[in-house]
Write a protein that holds these residues in place. Sequence first.
Motif, PDB file in Angstrom:
ATOM      1  N   TYR A 143      36.492  28.916  29.722  1.00  0.00           N
ATOM      2  CA  TYR A 143      36.321  29.481  28.124  1.00  0.00           C
ATOM      3  C   TYR A 143      35.355  30.704  28.014  1.00  0.00           C
ATOM      4  CZ  TYR A 143      38.393  25.358  26.201  1.00  0.00           C
ATOM      5  OH  TYR A 143      39.401  24.173  25.865  1.00  0.00           O
ATOM      6  N   GLU A 144      34.675  30.991  29.193  1.00  0.00           N
ATOM      7  CA  GLU A 144      33.957  32.173  28.990  1.00  0.00           C
ATOM      8  C   GLU A 144      34.627  33.478  29.312  1.00  0.00           C
ATOM      9  OE1 GLU A 144      29.998  34.083  31.768  1.00  0.00           O
ATOM     10  OE2 GLU A 144      31.176  32.222  32.314  1.00  0.00           O
ATOM     11  N   ARG A 145      35.519  33.568  29.974  1.00  0.00           N
ATOM     12  CA  ARG A 145      36.301  34.644  30.323  1.00  0.00           C
ATOM     13  C   ARG A 145      38.047  34.665  30.160  1.00  0.00           C
ATOM     14  NH1 ARG A 145      32.620  37.751  33.241  1.00  0.00           N
ATOM     15  NH2 ARG A 145      30.767  36.608  34.237  1.00  0.00           N
ATOM     16  N   LEU A 146      38.416  33.304  30.084  1.00  0.00           N
ATOM     17  CA  LEU A 146      39.778  33.030  29.719  1.00  0.00           C
ATOM     18  C   LEU A 146      40.616  33.543  30.891  1.00  0.00           C
ATOM     19  CD1 LEU A 146      40.078  33.278  25.770  1.00  0.00           C
ATOM     20  CD2 LEU A 146      39.661  31.238  27.261  1.00  0.00           C
ATOM     21  N   GLN A 147      41.618  34.555  30.592  1.00  0.00           N
ATOM     22  CA  GLN A 147      42.332  34.909  31.706  1.00  0.00           C
ATOM     23  C   GLN A 147      41.884  36.049  32.848  1.00  0.00           C
ATOM     24  OE1 GLN A 147      45.447  36.518  29.136  1.00  0.00           O
ATOM     25  NE2 GLN A 147      46.656  34.434  29.098  1.00  0.00           N
ATOM     26  N   ALA A 148      40.419  36.157  32.725  1.00  0.00           N
ATOM     27  CA  ALA A 148      40.041  37.178  33.547  1.00  0.00           C
ATOM     28  C   ALA A 148      40.260  37.142  34.865  1.00  0.00           C
ATOM     29  CB  ALA A 148      38.677  37.385  33.226  1.00  0.00           C
ATOM     30  N   SER A 149      40.168  35.836  35.569  1.00  0.00           N
ATOM     31  CA  SER A 149      40.345  35.619  36.828  1.00  0.00           C
ATOM     32  C   SER A 149      41.893  35.845  37.252  1.00  0.00           C
ATOM     33  CB  SER A 149      39.986  34.079  37.380  1.00  0.00           C
ATOM     34  OG  SER A 149      40.433  33.214  36.530  1.00  0.00           O
ATOM     35  N   GLY A 150      42.603  35.319  36.395  1.00  0.00           N
ATOM     36  CA  GLY A 150      44.061  35.400  36.581  1.00  0.00           C
ATOM     37  C   GLY A 150      44.481  36.983  36.450  1.00  0.00           C
ATOM     38  N   PHE A 151      43.874  37.544  35.683  1.00  0.00           N
ATOM     39  CA  PHE A 151      44.302  39.179  35.632  1.00  0.00           C
ATOM     40  C   PHE A 151      43.770  40.095  37.012  1.00  0.00           C
ATOM     41  CE2 PHE A 151      43.109  43.492  34.866  1.00  0.00           C
ATOM     42  CZ  PHE A 151      44.056  44.066  34.103  1.00  0.00           C
ATOM     43  N   LEU A 152      42.719  39.548  37.542  1.00  0.00           N
ATOM     44  CA  LEU A 152      42.022  39.956  38.722  1.00  0.00           C
ATOM     45  C   LEU A 152      43.028  39.806  39.760  1.00  0.00           C
ATOM     46  CD1 LEU A 152      39.751  41.628  39.993  1.00  0.00           C
ATOM     47  CD2 LEU A 152      38.317  39.618  40.354  1.00  0.00           C
ATOM     48  N   TYR A 153      43.283  38.502  39.878  1.00  0.00           N
ATOM     49  CA  TYR A 153      44.189  38.084  41.062  1.00  0.00           C
ATOM     50  C   TYR A 153      45.435  38.934  40.977  1.00  0.00           C
ATOM     51  CZ  TYR A 153      46.900  35.503  44.211  1.00  0.00           C
ATOM     52  OH  TYR A 153      47.678  35.190  45.182  1.00  0.00           O
ATOM     53  N   ALA A 154      45.922  39.100  39.805  1.00  0.00           N
ATOM     54  CA  ALA A 154      47.086  39.717  39.685  1.00  0.00           C
ATOM     55  C   ALA A 154      47.238  41.212  40.397  1.00  0.00           C
ATOM     56  CB  ALA A 154      47.534  39.715  38.051  1.00  0.00           C
ATOM     57  N   ILE A 155      46.207  42.166  39.955  1.00  0.00           N
ATOM     58  CA  ILE A 155      45.974  43.190  40.298  1.00  0.00           C
ATOM     59  C   ILE A 155      45.172  43.710  41.482  1.00  0.00           C
ATOM     60  CG2 ILE A 155      46.092  44.123  37.960  1.00  0.00           C
ATOM     61  CD1 ILE A 155      42.995  45.046  38.229  1.00  0.00           C
ATOM     62  N   SER A 156      44.748  42.576  42.239  1.00  0.00           N
ATOM     63  CA  SER A 156      44.150  42.506  43.646  1.00  0.00           C
ATOM     64  C   SER A 156      44.804  43.379  44.496  1.00  0.00           C
ATOM     65  CB  SER A 156      43.549  41.038  43.982  1.00  0.00           C
ATOM     66  OG  SER A 156      44.974  40.396  44.221  1.00  0.00           O
ATOM     67  N   PRO A 157      46.108  43.196  44.787  1.00  0.00           N
ATOM     68  CA  PRO A 157      46.757  43.845  46.091  1.00  0.00           C
ATOM     69  C   PRO A 157      46.523  45.268  45.723  1.00  0.00           C
ATOM     70  CG  PRO A 157      48.140  42.296  45.047  1.00  0.00           C
ATOM     71  CD  PRO A 157      47.227  42.237  44.058  1.00  0.00           C
ATOM     72  N   PHE A 165      49.981  32.922  38.447  1.00  0.00           N
ATOM     73  CA  PHE A 165      48.448  32.627  38.298  1.00  0.00           C
ATOM     74  C   PHE A 165      47.809  33.220  37.217  1.00  0.00           C
ATOM     75  CE2 PHE A 165      50.288  32.351  42.751  1.00  0.00           C
ATOM     76  CZ  PHE A 165      49.905  31.295  43.410  1.00  0.00           C
ATOM     77  N   GLN A 166      48.554  33.373  36.004  1.00  0.00           N
ATOM     78  CA  GLN A 166      47.898  34.057  35.068  1.00  0.00           C
ATOM     79  C   GLN A 166      46.563  33.377  34.318  1.00  0.00           C
ATOM     80  OE1 GLN A 166      50.614  33.370  31.357  1.00  0.00           O
ATOM     81  NE2 GLN A 166      51.822  34.089  33.011  1.00  0.00           N
ATOM     82  N   GLU A 167      46.609  31.951  34.466  1.00  0.00           N
ATOM     83  CA  GLU A 167      45.686  31.162  33.991  1.00  0.00           C
ATOM     84  C   GLU A 167      44.861  30.319  35.035  1.00  0.00           C
ATOM     85  OE1 GLU A 167      46.838  28.994  30.720  1.00  0.00           O
ATOM     86  OE2 GLU A 167      47.177  30.649  29.634  1.00  0.00           O
ATOM     87  N   ALA A 168      45.068  30.894  36.335  1.00  0.00           N
ATOM     88  CA  ALA A 168      44.244  30.196  37.386  1.00  0.00           C
ATOM     89  C   ALA A 168      42.880  30.492  37.089  1.00  0.00           C
ATOM     90  CB  ALA A 168      44.858  30.882  38.728  1.00  0.00           C
ATOM     91  N   CYS A 169      42.009  29.169  37.281  1.00  0.00           N
ATOM     92  CA  CYS A 169      40.701  29.283  36.862  1.00  0.00           C
ATOM     93  C   CYS A 169      40.456  29.547  35.569  1.00  0.00           C
ATOM     94  CB  CYS A 169      39.757  30.111  37.669  1.00  0.00           C
ATOM     95  SG  CYS A 169      39.915  29.975  39.788  1.00  0.00           S
ATOM     96  N   TYR A 170      41.250  29.133  34.665  1.00  0.00           N
ATOM     97  CA  TYR A 170      40.909  29.453  33.203  1.00  0.00           C
ATOM     98  C   TYR A 170      39.891  28.950  32.704  1.00  0.00           C
ATOM     99  CZ  TYR A 170      42.577  29.882  28.116  1.00  0.00           C
ATOM    100  OH  TYR A 170      42.846  30.399  26.997  1.00  0.00           O
ATOM    101  N   PRO A 187      51.136  36.818  27.438  1.00  0.00           N
ATOM    102  CA  PRO A 187      51.531  36.697  28.997  1.00  0.00           C
ATOM    103  C   PRO A 187      52.652  37.695  29.323  1.00  0.00           C
ATOM    104  CG  PRO A 187      52.233  34.511  28.271  1.00  0.00           C
ATOM    105  CD  PRO A 187      51.372  35.124  27.124  1.00  0.00           C
ATOM    106  N   TYR A 188      53.640  37.865  28.586  1.00  0.00           N
ATOM    107  CA  TYR A 188      54.594  38.830  28.968  1.00  0.00           C
ATOM    108  C   TYR A 188      54.550  40.187  28.330  1.00  0.00           C
ATOM    109  CZ  TYR A 188      56.457  34.464  30.346  1.00  0.00           C
ATOM    110  OH  TYR A 188      56.784  32.935  30.943  1.00  0.00           O
ATOM    111  N   PHE A 189      54.393  40.355  27.156  1.00  0.00           N
ATOM    112  CA  PHE A 189      54.185  41.720  26.538  1.00  0.00           C
ATOM    113  C   PHE A 189      53.009  42.261  26.973  1.00  0.00           C
ATOM    114  CE2 PHE A 189      57.633  39.885  23.926  1.00  0.00           C
ATOM    115  CZ  PHE A 189      58.336  40.863  23.778  1.00  0.00           C
ATOM    116  N   GLY A 190      51.909  41.313  27.199  1.00  0.00           N
ATOM    117  CA  GLY A 190      50.454  41.759  27.652  1.00  0.00           C
ATOM    118  C   GLY A 190      50.382  42.318  29.040  1.00  0.00           C
TER     119      GLY A 190
END
Length: 287
Positions: A43-57, A36-41, A85-88
């Motif tokens: 142009y304003e925040r790019l991967q922010a929502s994917g990042f937030l979902y990833a660390i949400s647990p 889900f790294q690019e869920a809700c991708y 996405p991987y090294f990041g």
Amino acid sequence: MDFAEKGNQKKSSNNNDNDKVTKNDLNKVWVNWLFFQEACYNYERLQASGFLYAISPVLQKFYGDDPRQMKEALTRHMQFFNTEPYFGLAIHGVTLALEEERHKGEPISDEVINNIKTGLMGPLAGLGDSLRAGTIAPIVVGLCIPLGRQGNLIAPFLLEGILIAIFWPLSRWILRTSYEKGKEGVQEIFRSGLLDKVTKFTAILGSMTLGALAASYVTLKTTAKITIGKGSVIDIQKDFFNSVLTNFLPLAATLLCVWLLNKKFSATQILLIFAGVVTAGVLLGIL
């Protein structure tokens, strides 16, 4: 008495788990990011929502019982974010380490966390793109293309299988290591100069790989012929390019593409230029 002691020990262990990121938490973060790294991708925040979902647990674990802190955490990690996405995933690990220390009472501000994330996005994206997209992926693609051209249906599955076998375990290790080492470990990599050496090496290797692919798969021929005197015809492609300057036209097309990219032309513009050149060449009878 023994049962009471065991109960107290179990309760103490649970409390400790709630104060730190466990192996299970890291697995959840890793899986969430992979899929889900690019869920809700956007142009304003790019991967922010994917990042937030990833660390949400982890955020739910730390701040789930405090609506105010949870809201602050959600706002904190919805800032602009974009990286390889991987090294990041090293950024995720460092962020989890910072959030853990903040949860324990360390004076770590929102600005510190976001500044570290922002500072690591570019270098890790450059490293990841050089190694993955610029070196390893083209090599694997180059190995699988001949199978695909022969009509072998296993080619696309082999391509994805090799890439997954390489990058999924690597990304999991990067996440775990970056969390364990924290921001000091990642920063030490940059201070040691290792990043510059790796980037230089991968840039050279990537250029060699792309050059080999271009020489193998870029084709361009001319049908132009020159008539000299009576009955003497010179086939430019056969008598000149194939004999004197082998693969000159594919090389010229590749170098033109590189030059246009350096001049900040977009991929769409370059495609339109090549389409125009080819169309004109066909109408003139030289391509």
